[in-house]
Design a protein around this motif. Structure first.
Motif, PDB file in Angstrom:
ATOM      1  N   GLU A 393      48.418  39.948   4.398  1.00  0.00           N
ATOM      2  CA  GLU A 393      47.007  39.975   4.766  1.00  0.00           C
ATOM      3  C   GLU A 393      46.446  38.559   4.632  1.00  0.00           C
ATOM      4  O   GLU A 393      46.851  37.805   3.752  1.00  0.00           O
ATOM      5  CB  GLU A 393      46.227  40.886   3.823  1.00  0.00           C
ATOM      6  N   THR A 394      45.497  38.221   5.488  1.00  0.00           N
ATOM      7  CA  THR A 394      44.968  36.857   5.434  1.00  0.00           C
ATOM      8  C   THR A 394      43.952  36.676   4.311  1.00  0.00           C
ATOM      9  O   THR A 394      43.887  35.626   3.691  1.00  0.00           O
ATOM     10  CB  THR A 394      44.312  36.492   6.773  1.00  0.00           C
ATOM     11  N   ARG A 395      43.122  37.671   4.066  1.00  0.00           N
ATOM     12  CA  ARG A 395      42.123  37.654   2.994  1.00  0.00           C
ATOM     13  C   ARG A 395      41.188  36.446   3.050  1.00  0.00           C
ATOM     14  O   ARG A 395      40.778  35.911   2.018  1.00  0.00           O
ATOM     15  CB  ARG A 395      42.795  37.745   1.621  1.00  0.00           C
ATOM     16  N   VAL A 396      40.876  35.991   4.254  1.00  0.00           N
ATOM     17  CA  VAL A 396      39.851  34.960   4.409  1.00  0.00           C
ATOM     18  C   VAL A 396      38.511  35.570   4.004  1.00  0.00           C
ATOM     19  O   VAL A 396      38.209  36.717   4.337  1.00  0.00           O
ATOM     20  CB  VAL A 396      39.812  34.458   5.869  1.00  0.00           C
ATOM     21  N   ARG A 397      37.700  34.806   3.290  1.00  0.00           N
ATOM     22  CA  ARG A 397      36.462  35.345   2.716  1.00  0.00           C
ATOM     23  C   ARG A 397      35.312  35.373   3.724  1.00  0.00           C
ATOM     24  O   ARG A 397      34.227  34.833   3.491  1.00  0.00           O
ATOM     25  CB  ARG A 397      36.085  34.536   1.483  1.00  0.00           C
ATOM     26  N   ASP A 398      35.556  35.959   4.855  1.00  0.00           N
ATOM     27  CA  ASP A 398      34.540  36.185   5.878  1.00  0.00           C
ATOM     28  C   ASP A 398      35.009  37.391   6.675  1.00  0.00           C
ATOM     29  O   ASP A 398      36.117  37.389   7.227  1.00  0.00           O
ATOM     30  CB  ASP A 398      34.390  34.958   6.781  1.00  0.00           C
ATOM     31  N   ASP A 399      34.202  38.427   6.731  1.00  0.00           N
ATOM     32  CA  ASP A 399      34.644  39.695   7.309  1.00  0.00           C
ATOM     33  C   ASP A 399      35.093  39.561   8.759  1.00  0.00           C
ATOM     34  O   ASP A 399      36.160  40.063   9.142  1.00  0.00           O
ATOM     35  CB  ASP A 399      33.529  40.736   7.200  1.00  0.00           C
ATOM     36  N   ASN A 400      34.294  38.901   9.581  1.00  0.00           N
ATOM     37  CA  ASN A 400      34.647  38.779  10.998  1.00  0.00           C
ATOM     38  C   ASN A 400      35.882  37.907  11.195  1.00  0.00           C
ATOM     39  O   ASN A 400      36.762  38.227  11.998  1.00  0.00           O
ATOM     40  CB  ASN A 400      33.464  38.214  11.791  1.00  0.00           C
ATOM     41  N   SER A 404      39.550  39.258  12.765  1.00  0.00           N
ATOM     42  CA  SER A 404      40.229  38.677  13.925  1.00  0.00           C
ATOM     43  C   SER A 404      41.621  38.176  13.555  1.00  0.00           C
ATOM     44  O   SER A 404      42.551  38.242  14.363  1.00  0.00           O
ATOM     45  CB  SER A 404      39.396  37.540  14.513  1.00  0.00           C
ATOM     46  N   ARG A 405      41.784  37.704  12.326  1.00  0.00           N
ATOM     47  CA  ARG A 405      43.096  37.231  11.887  1.00  0.00           C
ATOM     48  C   ARG A 405      44.058  38.382  11.599  1.00  0.00           C
ATOM     49  O   ARG A 405      45.274  38.178  11.542  1.00  0.00           O
ATOM     50  CB  ARG A 405      42.940  36.359  10.636  1.00  0.00           C
ATOM     51  N   MET A 406      43.525  39.565  11.377  1.00  0.00           N
ATOM     52  CA  MET A 406      44.361  40.730  11.109  1.00  0.00           C
ATOM     53  C   MET A 406      44.676  41.514  12.386  1.00  0.00           C
ATOM     54  O   MET A 406      45.327  42.553  12.332  1.00  0.00           O
ATOM     55  CB  MET A 406      43.665  41.647  10.106  1.00  0.00           C
ATOM     56  N   SER A 407      44.240  41.021  13.532  1.00  0.00           N
ATOM     57  CA  SER A 407      44.501  41.701  14.798  1.00  0.00           C
ATOM     58  C   SER A 407      45.977  41.586  15.160  1.00  0.00           C
ATOM     59  O   SER A 407      46.688  40.689  14.688  1.00  0.00           O
ATOM     60  CB  SER A 407      43.651  41.090  15.911  1.00  0.00           C
ATOM     61  N   TYR A 412      51.114  38.576  16.174  1.00  0.00           N
ATOM     62  CA  TYR A 412      52.159  38.118  17.090  1.00  0.00           C
ATOM     63  C   TYR A 412      52.207  36.593  17.162  1.00  0.00           C
ATOM     64  O   TYR A 412      53.279  35.995  17.285  1.00  0.00           O
ATOM     65  CB  TYR A 412      51.955  38.714  18.476  1.00  0.00           C
ATOM     66  N   ALA A 413      51.056  35.950  17.076  1.00  0.00           N
ATOM     67  CA  ALA A 413      51.039  34.486  17.051  1.00  0.00           C
ATOM     68  C   ALA A 413      51.699  33.974  15.772  1.00  0.00           C
ATOM     69  O   ALA A 413      52.481  33.012  15.796  1.00  0.00           O
ATOM     70  CB  ALA A 413      49.605  33.979  17.156  1.00  0.00           C
ATOM     71  N   ARG A 414      51.398  34.610  14.652  1.00  0.00           N
ATOM     72  CA  ARG A 414      51.996  34.195  13.380  1.00  0.00           C
ATOM     73  C   ARG A 414      53.513  34.370  13.409  1.00  0.00           C
ATOM     74  O   ARG A 414      54.265  33.509  12.932  1.00  0.00           O
ATOM     75  CB  ARG A 414      51.390  35.011  12.235  1.00  0.00           C
ATOM     76  N   LEU A 415      53.967  35.484  13.977  1.00  0.00           N
ATOM     77  CA  LEU A 415      55.404  35.708  14.084  1.00  0.00           C
ATOM     78  C   LEU A 415      56.048  34.688  15.015  1.00  0.00           C
ATOM     79  O   LEU A 415      57.153  34.194  14.744  1.00  0.00           O
ATOM     80  CB  LEU A 415      55.676  37.127  14.584  1.00  0.00           C
ATOM     81  N   LYS A 453      48.007  36.584  22.441  1.00  0.00           N
ATOM     82  CA  LYS A 453      48.111  36.035  21.085  1.00  0.00           C
ATOM     83  C   LYS A 453      46.914  35.148  20.766  1.00  0.00           C
ATOM     84  O   LYS A 453      46.349  34.501  21.651  1.00  0.00           O
ATOM     85  CB  LYS A 453      49.404  35.226  20.927  1.00  0.00           C
ATOM     86  N   HIS A 454      46.566  35.109  19.465  1.00  0.00           N
ATOM     87  CA  HIS A 454      45.522  34.218  18.956  1.00  0.00           C
ATOM     88  C   HIS A 454      46.154  33.283  17.927  1.00  0.00           C
ATOM     89  O   HIS A 454      46.530  33.715  16.833  1.00  0.00           O
ATOM     90  CB  HIS A 454      44.396  35.008  18.282  1.00  0.00           C
ATOM     91  N   TYR A 455      46.260  32.008  18.281  1.00  0.00           N
ATOM     92  CA  TYR A 455      46.809  31.008  17.364  1.00  0.00           C
ATOM     93  C   TYR A 455      45.669  30.301  16.638  1.00  0.00           C
ATOM     94  O   TYR A 455      44.987  29.448  17.206  1.00  0.00           O
ATOM     95  CB  TYR A 455      47.640  29.978  18.131  1.00  0.00           C
ATOM     96  N   PHE A 456      45.459  30.658  15.383  1.00  0.00           N
ATOM     97  CA  PHE A 456      44.440  29.997  14.577  1.00  0.00           C
ATOM     98  C   PHE A 456      45.015  28.728  13.955  1.00  0.00           C
ATOM     99  O   PHE A 456      46.194  28.679  13.584  1.00  0.00           O
ATOM    100  CB  PHE A 456      43.954  30.929  13.464  1.00  0.00           C
ATOM    101  N   ALA A 457      44.160  27.725  13.830  1.00  0.00           N
ATOM    102  CA  ALA A 457      44.592  26.509  13.133  1.00  0.00           C
ATOM    103  C   ALA A 457      44.890  26.828  11.676  1.00  0.00           C
ATOM    104  O   ALA A 457      45.751  26.206  11.053  1.00  0.00           O
ATOM    105  CB  ALA A 457      43.522  25.431  13.240  1.00  0.00           C
ATOM    106  N   SER A 458      44.175  27.811  11.119  1.00  0.00           N
ATOM    107  CA  SER A 458      44.415  28.253   9.748  1.00  0.00           C
ATOM    108  C   SER A 458      44.257  29.762   9.673  1.00  0.00           C
ATOM    109  O   SER A 458      43.224  30.302  10.067  1.00  0.00           O
ATOM    110  CB  SER A 458      43.434  27.586   8.781  1.00  0.00           C
ATOM    111  N   TYR A 459      45.278  30.433   9.161  1.00  0.00           N
ATOM    112  CA  TYR A 459      45.203  31.887   9.003  1.00  0.00           C
ATOM    113  C   TYR A 459      44.702  32.292   7.625  1.00  0.00           C
ATOM    114  O   TYR A 459      44.124  33.360   7.461  1.00  0.00           O
ATOM    115  CB  TYR A 459      46.583  32.512   9.243  1.00  0.00           C
ATOM    116  N   ARG A 460      44.932  31.451   6.632  1.00  0.00           N
ATOM    117  CA  ARG A 460      44.625  31.842   5.256  1.00  0.00           C
ATOM    118  C   ARG A 460      43.604  30.950   4.571  1.00  0.00           C
ATOM    119  O   ARG A 460      43.248  31.184   3.418  1.00  0.00           O
ATOM    120  CB  ARG A 460      45.918  31.857   4.436  1.00  0.00           C
TER     121      ARG A 460
END
Length: 590
Positions: A393-400, A404-407, A412-415, A453-460
């Motif tokens: 789980e990413t557990r970023v401290r912002d609900d939205n 989006s990071r848990m989608s 698939y981007a992380r994998l 896929k959604h490639y975030f610069a930072s997932y965590r």
């Protein structure tokens, strides 16, 4: 799980050193066999893994000199001459073959609490129903099962050396641990048999210092109250009630004490003796506080690190002894922070463990990631360990932002990034949506090649580390997210480097070309058209019209498979300061 077809290669270097190497081969266009081999030096009667290399093998009848490595392949056989090897050497050879199985790609840790919360009847079927039956026919190769151990040394399986977690107080009213034991049903043995009957391995896992008993509320208070060992031996903890140490939590046990290390050893020994498990898993991420000195803010001495290393040696030796008794190797897996330096700071001499071949699987990261996955891959492969980054789980401290990071598009981007970095597979942790396509396709990037896929610069972001040793100085990857905003000041260049593992060449071969967007979420940007954006050396122009977001449509050719560089600067006519709250590159195939 399919078994690898492994051969042995005998190699002589120009220096005269003799090597025995295990390999898995593939044929190239010329009919020669190219292979990555794990090289093992033969010195007298000792067989030790040293490194990996790649060679080209001619047919066995030919003797071919490989000039660039100055080595000669002189023989190829299905296995070494066991008659000239000790029992321990044979065992270690067999363990290498098992460890290096290329078909093992998807490891799954189900968290091991269904006996407490989700099992409604005292039957094998009820124990398997929630989290094992859904794995049948899935892409999962190996299951890590930790029978509770939430709170040091408490378990729900039938252990004689640990404490049975059998309380039914409060929200634990459904706990069936004692009921299974009284009924003579060994639910964990049933899990082992179910996995083996359905082509999966299973490892016995342990949270090395779980401190959920310090989280407060009914859960923490009750977990601590029923833990007989901690209640009877407060002197073996790193702190005391109502007085947390500087780092970590006071209910952590202190591994300085031999009794703690012996208790860990005993529970693994019992599991290896009583169950037909394929390996053991030591989860040092739950929770990473192990020594009182570190908890009090003191740098650890080498002699303290050596205590944990000695425990790892004893555990490795035990698995070899028990494995030889049953004539089946027992593998050793660890989950640790993905930084050698940080591991040392908290008492884990990780590189020493790897150099001594004490670890088969290196599972890195958890709710905090410090380095690009390539760091873990290079570290593990340097010493012959298989590498499985942990996708939690990413557990970023912002609900939205967290949603989006848990989608599935984010997963698939992380994998894709894991595979792109050269990992041998991945570990999926705390993920229970068994209808997710990840359970069918996650083991092969070809299967989800053309998925959005959604490639975030930072997932965590900066991570979630339970107050352990300060870790921010060890982070070498972007952390930008709404909780940890990237401040952009006029006249100041900001550079963000992040991985995009999308295989656009293969997608093109399949006739698929994605639509690609770069999105920058902004705060306090009154003049967002006055931000200079450069992506992989290309100045981006004509942003899309989206409120609070600076977005650009990219060409697929703008993307680099691997590390990509984003540069940001405020135009001289722009704002004095603004904040970037998120950076993401989207790929849409549909």
């Amino acid at each position: 799980m399919k078994k690898a077809c492994v051969r042995m290669v005998l190699i002589i270097l120009a220096s005269g050193v003799l090597f025995l190497a295990s390999c898995t081969g593939n044929e190239n266009q010329t009919g020669e066999e190219t292979t990555t081999i794990t090289k093992a030096e033969v010195t007298g009667q000792t067989l030790e893994t040293t490194q990996e290399t790649t060679v080209t093998l001619k047919p066995v009848t030919e003797q071919t000199e490989k000039k660039e490595t100055q080595s000669t392949v002189i023989a190829v056989t299905t296995k070494p001459d066991f008659s000239k090897m000790t029992d321990l050497e044979k065992y270690r050879w067999e363990r290498e073959q098992l460890k290096n199985d290329p078909e093992r790609k998807f490891l799954y840790d189900n968290d091991g609490n269904e006996i407490v919360y989700n099992t409604n009847e005292v039957t094998v079927e009820s124990a398997l129903e929630t989290r094992f039956y859904p794995l049948k026919g899935s892409a999962v190769d190996t299951v890590f099962y930790t029978p509770w151990s939430s709170g040091f040394h408490m378990y729900t399986h039938d252990t004689k050396v640990g404490q049975i977690f059998d309380t039914t107080e409060s929200n634990f009213s459904n706990n069936k641990a004692r009921a299974f034991i009284d009924a003579g049903i060994d639910y964990f043995d049933a899990m082992v048999k179910y996995c083996h009957g359905n082509g999966m391995e299973i490892f016995f896992g342990m949270r090395m210092n779980d401190t959920h008993d310090n989280q407060g509320g009914w859960y923490g208070e009750l977990m601590l109250k029923v833990n007989k060992f901690k209640m009877d031996h407060p002197e073996l903890l790193v702190g005391e009630a109502g007085k947390n140490p500087i780092y970590g939590t006071w209910t952590s046990v202190d591994f300085t004490h031999k009794i703690i290390r012996d208790m860990v050893y005993s529970i693994f020994e019992e599991a290896c003796q009583n169950y037909d498990i394929d390996g053991i898993h030591l989860d040092f991420f739950r929770h990473p506080c192990f020594f009182k000195d570190a908890a009090n803010g003191n740098p650890l001495k080498q002699e303290t690190l050596d205590l944990m290393t000695d425990m790892m040696r004893q555990i490795r030796e035990m698995t070899e002894r028990e494995g030889m008794k049953r004539k089946k190797p027992i593998l050793v897996s660890v989950r640790v922070p993905d930084s050698v330096e940080f591991c040392r700071a908290i008492g884990l001499d990780l590189e020493q463990w790897l150099s001594e071949d004490l670890v088969d699987f290196l599972c890195t990261s958890g709710y905090t990631q410090m380095n690009d996955w390539e760091y873990s891959v290079e570290l593990g492969h340097k010493y012959g360990a298989r590498v499985y980054p942990s996708i939690d789980e990413t557990r970023v401290r912002d609900d939205n932002a967290n949603k989006s990071r848990m989608s599935v598009e984010s997963y698939y981007a992380r994998l894709s990034n894991v595979w792109d970095a050269g990992a041998d597979g991945f570990l999926l942790f705390n993920f229970y949506n068994y209808s997710s396509p990840i359970f069918k396709t996650g083991n092969d990037p070809e299967k989800f090649l053309n998925f959005n896929k959604h490639y975030f610069a930072s997932y965590r972001g900066v991570g979630y580390f339970s107050r352990t040793w300060p870790h921010l100085d060890f982070i070498n990857i972007p952390t930008v997210n709404p909780y940890d905003k990237l401040e952009l000041k006029k006249g100041q260049l900001e550079e963000v480097v992040f991985r995009i593992g999308e295989n656009l060449e293969k997608a093109k071969e399949k006739g698929k070309t994605p639509t690609v967007y770069l999105r920058l979420s902004l705060e306090q940007a009154k003049k967002k058209d006055k931000i200079i954006v450069e992506f992989n050396d290309k100045i981006l122009e004509r942003p899309l019209t989206i409120p609070s977001i600076l977005a650009y449509k990219l060409e697929p050719t703008d993307i680099r498979k691997g590390l990509n560089t984003l540069k940001l600067m405020i135009h001289p006519e722009g704002d004095e300061v603004l904040f970037i709250t998120d950076i993401v590159v989207d790929f849409y195939y549909n």
